[in-house]
Design a protein around this motif. Structure first.
Motif, PDB file in Angstrom:
ATOM      1  N   GLY A 273       0.808  -1.216   0.000  1.00 28.50           N
ATOM      2  CA  GLY A 273       0.000   0.000   0.000  1.00 28.50           C
ATOM      3  C   GLY A 273       0.836   1.259   0.000  1.00 28.50           C
ATOM      4  N   ALA A 274       1.907   1.268   0.763  1.00 28.42           N
ATOM      5  CA  ALA A 274       2.788   2.437   0.786  1.00 28.42           C
ATOM      6  C   ALA A 274       3.372   2.678  -0.607  1.00 28.42           C
ATOM      7  CB  ALA A 274       3.882   2.262   1.822  1.00 28.42           C
ATOM      8  N   PHE A 275       3.780   1.596  -1.281  1.00 27.49           N
ATOM      9  CA  PHE A 275       4.292   1.733  -2.642  1.00 27.49           C
ATOM     10  C   PHE A 275       3.190   2.250  -3.574  1.00 27.49           C
ATOM     11  CE2 PHE A 275       4.691   0.182  -6.941  1.00 27.49           C
ATOM     12  CZ  PHE A 275       5.909   0.713  -7.297  1.00 27.49           C
ATOM     13  N   CYS A 276       2.025   1.608  -3.529  1.00 28.19           N
ATOM     14  CA  CYS A 276       0.940   1.962  -4.456  1.00 28.19           C
ATOM     15  C   CYS A 276       0.446   3.388  -4.229  1.00 28.19           C
ATOM     16  CB  CYS A 276      -0.221   0.983  -4.324  1.00 28.19           C
ATOM     17  SG  CYS A 276       0.155  -0.653  -5.009  1.00 28.19           S
ATOM     18  N   ARG A 277       0.492   3.849  -3.016  1.00 28.35           N
ATOM     19  CA  ARG A 277      -0.014   5.183  -2.738  1.00 28.35           C
ATOM     20  C   ARG A 277       1.002   6.268  -3.046  1.00 28.35           C
ATOM     21  NH1 ARG A 277      -3.013   7.249   2.678  1.00 28.35           N
ATOM     22  NH2 ARG A 277      -3.477   9.322   1.928  1.00 28.35           N
ATOM     23  N   TYR A 278       2.277   5.986  -2.831  1.00 29.42           N
ATOM     24  CA  TYR A 278       3.271   7.051  -2.889  1.00 29.42           C
ATOM     25  C   TYR A 278       4.322   6.906  -3.981  1.00 29.42           C
ATOM     26  CZ  TYR A 278       1.284   7.910   1.718  1.00 29.42           C
ATOM     27  OH  TYR A 278       0.419   8.147   2.751  1.00 29.42           O
ATOM     28  N   GLN A 279       4.406   5.757  -4.658  1.00 28.13           N
ATOM     29  CA  GLN A 279       5.533   5.557  -5.561  1.00 28.13           C
ATOM     30  C   GLN A 279       5.168   4.949  -6.913  1.00 28.13           C
ATOM     31  OE1 GLN A 279       8.223   3.136  -3.271  1.00 28.13           O
ATOM     32  NE2 GLN A 279       8.562   4.721  -1.759  1.00 28.13           N
ATOM     33  N   THR A 280       3.970   5.156  -7.398  1.00 30.18           N
ATOM     34  CA  THR A 280       3.557   4.525  -8.655  1.00 30.18           C
ATOM     35  C   THR A 280       4.127   5.210  -9.884  1.00 30.18           C
ATOM     36  OG1 THR A 280       1.591   5.898  -8.833  1.00 30.18           O
ATOM     37  CG2 THR A 280       1.344   3.740  -7.718  1.00 30.18           C
ATOM     38  N   GLY A 281       4.537   6.457  -9.739  1.00 33.01           N
ATOM     39  CA  GLY A 281       4.944   7.239 -10.898  1.00 33.01           C
ATOM     40  C   GLY A 281       3.813   8.099 -11.427  1.00 33.01           C
ATOM     41  N   LEU A 282       2.612   7.899 -10.922  1.00 35.69           N
ATOM     42  CA  LEU A 282       1.478   8.747 -11.296  1.00 35.69           C
ATOM     43  C   LEU A 282       1.455   9.982 -10.409  1.00 35.69           C
ATOM     44  CD1 LEU A 282      -1.376   6.096 -11.566  1.00 35.69           C
ATOM     45  CD2 LEU A 282      -0.436   7.444 -13.460  1.00 35.69           C
ATOM     46  N   PRO A 283       1.011  11.110 -10.939  1.00 39.67           N
ATOM     47  CA  PRO A 283       0.773  12.255 -10.062  1.00 39.67           C
ATOM     48  C   PRO A 283      -0.289  11.885  -9.020  1.00 39.67           C
ATOM     49  CG  PRO A 283       0.612  12.898 -12.373  1.00 39.67           C
ATOM     50  CD  PRO A 283       0.697  11.400 -12.331  1.00 39.67           C
ATOM     51  N   LEU A 284      -0.197  12.477  -7.844  1.00 41.35           N
ATOM     52  CA  LEU A 284      -1.138  12.172  -6.759  1.00 41.35           C
ATOM     53  C   LEU A 284      -2.583  12.343  -7.213  1.00 41.35           C
ATOM     54  CD1 LEU A 284      -1.580  11.421  -3.780  1.00 41.35           C
ATOM     55  CD2 LEU A 284      -1.421  13.878  -3.254  1.00 41.35           C
ATOM     56  N   ARG A 285      -2.869  13.364  -7.997  1.00 45.16           N
ATOM     57  CA  ARG A 285      -4.241  13.595  -8.464  1.00 45.16           C
ATOM     58  C   ARG A 285      -4.783  12.380  -9.207  1.00 45.16           C
ATOM     59  NH1 ARG A 285      -3.879  15.945 -12.773  1.00 45.16           N
ATOM     60  NH2 ARG A 285      -5.546  15.614 -14.201  1.00 45.16           N
TER      61      ARG A 285
ATOM     62  N   PHE B  50       1.976   7.108 -20.010  1.00 45.87           N
ATOM     63  CA  PHE B  50       2.632   6.896 -18.720  1.00 45.87           C
ATOM     64  C   PHE B  50       3.840   5.969 -18.781  1.00 45.87           C
ATOM     65  CE2 PHE B  50      -1.960   7.516 -17.614  1.00 45.87           C
ATOM     66  CZ  PHE B  50      -1.825   8.794 -17.094  1.00 45.87           C
ATOM     67  N   GLY B  51       3.978   5.185 -19.843  1.00 47.74           N
ATOM     68  CA  GLY B  51       5.054   4.200 -19.934  1.00 47.74           C
ATOM     69  C   GLY B  51       4.612   2.870 -19.338  1.00 47.74           C
ATOM     70  N   HIS B  52       5.394   1.834 -19.654  1.00 51.25           N
ATOM     71  CA  HIS B  52       5.047   0.488 -19.179  1.00 51.25           C
ATOM     72  C   HIS B  52       5.080   0.379 -17.661  1.00 51.25           C
ATOM     73  CE1 HIS B  52       5.842  -0.828 -23.395  1.00 51.25           C
ATOM     74  NE2 HIS B  52       4.796  -1.579 -23.106  1.00 51.25           N
ATOM     75  N   GLU B  53       6.149   0.873 -17.040  1.00 48.35           N
ATOM     76  CA  GLU B  53       6.289   0.697 -15.595  1.00 48.35           C
ATOM     77  C   GLU B  53       5.137   1.341 -14.836  1.00 48.35           C
ATOM     78  OE1 GLU B  53       9.451   1.487 -11.944  1.00 48.35           O
ATOM     79  OE2 GLU B  53      10.116   1.762 -14.010  1.00 48.35           O
ATOM     80  N   THR B  54       4.792   2.569 -15.173  1.00 51.26           N
ATOM     81  CA  THR B  54       3.711   3.246 -14.454  1.00 51.26           C
ATOM     82  C   THR B  54       2.365   2.596 -14.758  1.00 51.26           C
ATOM     83  OG1 THR B  54       4.980   5.286 -14.366  1.00 51.26           O
ATOM     84  CG2 THR B  54       2.605   5.494 -14.090  1.00 51.26           C
TER      85      THR B  54
ATOM     86  N   ALA C  11     -14.978  -5.088 -17.664  1.00 49.06           N
ATOM     87  CA  ALA C  11     -14.702  -6.165 -18.617  1.00 49.06           C
ATOM     88  C   ALA C  11     -13.685  -7.179 -18.078  1.00 49.06           C
ATOM     89  CB  ALA C  11     -14.184  -5.580 -19.936  1.00 49.06           C
ATOM     90  N   LYS C  12     -13.092  -6.858 -16.943  1.00 53.80           N
ATOM     91  CA  LYS C  12     -12.034  -7.691 -16.337  1.00 53.80           C
ATOM     92  C   LYS C  12     -10.788  -7.709 -17.230  1.00 53.80           C
ATOM     93  CE  LYS C  12     -15.260  -8.675 -13.440  1.00 53.80           C
ATOM     94  NZ  LYS C  12     -15.936  -7.441 -13.144  1.00 53.80           N
ATOM     95  N   ARG C  13     -10.717  -6.760 -18.151  1.00 58.08           N
ATOM     96  CA  ARG C  13      -9.604  -6.593 -19.077  1.00 58.08           C
ATOM     97  C   ARG C  13      -9.567  -5.123 -19.486  1.00 58.08           C
ATOM     98  NH1 ARG C  13     -10.625 -11.256 -18.614  1.00 58.08           N
ATOM     99  NH2 ARG C  13      -9.991 -13.193 -19.463  1.00 58.08           N
ATOM    100  N   VAL C  14      -8.510  -4.743 -20.188  1.00 55.98           N
ATOM    101  CA  VAL C  14      -8.413  -3.403 -20.747  1.00 55.98           C
ATOM    102  C   VAL C  14      -8.203  -3.562 -22.252  1.00 55.98           C
ATOM    103  CG1 VAL C  14      -7.029  -1.280 -20.759  1.00 55.98           C
ATOM    104  CG2 VAL C  14      -7.513  -2.423 -18.598  1.00 55.98           C
ATOM    105  N   SER C  15      -8.948  -2.811 -23.028  1.00 54.18           N
ATOM    106  CA  SER C  15      -8.857  -2.917 -24.490  1.00 54.18           C
ATOM    107  C   SER C  15      -7.456  -2.559 -24.970  1.00 54.18           C
ATOM    108  CB  SER C  15      -9.875  -1.985 -25.146  1.00 54.18           C
ATOM    109  OG  SER C  15      -9.495  -0.630 -24.928  1.00 54.18           O
ATOM    110  N   ASP C  16      -7.117  -3.050 -26.159  1.00 54.16           N
ATOM    111  CA  ASP C  16      -5.821  -2.720 -26.759  1.00 54.16           C
ATOM    112  C   ASP C  16      -5.661  -1.210 -26.907  1.00 54.16           C
ATOM    113  OD1 ASP C  16      -5.155  -5.404 -26.927  1.00 54.16           O
ATOM    114  OD2 ASP C  16      -5.679  -5.574 -29.062  1.00 54.16           O
ATOM    115  N   ALA C  17      -6.729  -0.538 -27.302  1.00 53.65           N
ATOM    116  CA  ALA C  17      -6.656   0.909 -27.523  1.00 53.65           C
ATOM    117  C   ALA C  17      -6.386   1.658 -26.219  1.00 53.65           C
ATOM    118  CB  ALA C  17      -7.946   1.406 -28.171  1.00 53.65           C
ATOM    119  N   THR C  18      -7.099   1.312 -25.172  1.00 53.52           N
ATOM    120  CA  THR C  18      -6.898   1.991 -23.886  1.00 53.52           C
ATOM    121  C   THR C  18      -5.530   1.657 -23.316  1.00 53.52           C
ATOM    122  OG1 THR C  18      -9.277   2.020 -23.474  1.00 53.52           O
ATOM    123  CG2 THR C  18      -7.843   2.288 -21.551  1.00 53.52           C
ATOM    124  N   TYR C  19      -5.123   0.412 -23.438  1.00 60.92           N
ATOM    125  CA  TYR C  19      -3.789   0.006 -22.970  1.00 60.92           C
ATOM    126  C   TYR C  19      -2.706   0.801 -23.705  1.00 60.92           C
ATOM    127  CZ  TYR C  19       0.381  -2.706 -22.073  1.00 60.92           C
ATOM    128  OH  TYR C  19       1.654  -3.077 -21.725  1.00 60.92           O
TER     129      TYR C  19
END
Length: 188
Positions: A57-69, A149-153, A134-142
């Motif tokens: 949780g600490a990683f997911c909340r503070y270190q994902t590479g996404l802006p906090l917003r 955001f890049g692969h890692e983020t 959908a329990k998946r993400v479409s190719d377009a959205t992915y």
């Protein structure tokens, strides 16, 4: 430490904590959260799960590479999808402080497809809702997420969504409320 009277779990008494529970408590309280609000008083009954979950949780909340917003927007979408009372209650004010517009948050809470001013908000919403619906993400959205955001983020976004779904499940199954919560954002 107080326990919500509607919780299905026994009250936790830090004075009677096992060594494993004390280690988790110390790490949570000395970390960036600094409190046990949320699922932690549930997880503490399984100290090994609590330790792994709070670190994730600490990683997911503070270190994902996404802006906090954007992280907080994804958390609000998760809270609304799971109708997780405490998750919404805790993260709604954080999201507003991070720049999520109040009207956008309210549309998400009400289950209405929001009108977006920011393309990144629309992308996070599309990614999150596709995954939950959908329990998946479409190719377009992915492809849009990876381009933006890049692969890692993008991988970290999936982790954030999984973690906050776990939080929502914990809060819902055990009837947990946030500290000081007197109102419910979702009908029960």
């Amino acid at each position: 430490m107080t326990q919500n009277p509607t919780s299905r779990l026994p009250a936790f008494d830090a004075a009677q904590a096992s060594p494993g529970q004390k280690a988790v408590l110390d790490e949570i309280l000395s970390g960036p959260r600094g409190n046990l609000n949320g699922p932690f008083l549930g997880w503490i009954h399984s100290p090994e799960l609590a330790q792994h979950a709070q670190r994730l949780g600490a990683f997911c909340r503070y270190q994902t590479g996404l802006p906090l917003r954007l992280s907080e927007l994804a958390i609000l979408v998760t809270a609304a999808r799971w109708q997780a009372q405490a998750e919404w209650y805790i993260h709604y004010p954080i999201a507003l402080r991070a720049g999520v517009p109040g009207a956008l948050a309210e549309q998400i809470r009400m289950g209405v497809t929001p009108q977006f001013d920011e393309p990144d908000d629309a992308l996070i919403y599309a990614f999150t809702t596709e995954l939950y619906d959908a329990k998946r993400v479409s190719d377009a959205t992915y492809a849009r997420a990876v381009e933006r955001f890049g692969h890692e983020t993008t991988i970290n976004l999936v982790g954030l969504l999984g973690y906050y779904a776990l939080v929502a499940m914990t809060l819902n199954v055990f009837g947990m409320r946030a500290e000081g919560q007197t109102t419910l954002p979702f009908a029960e």
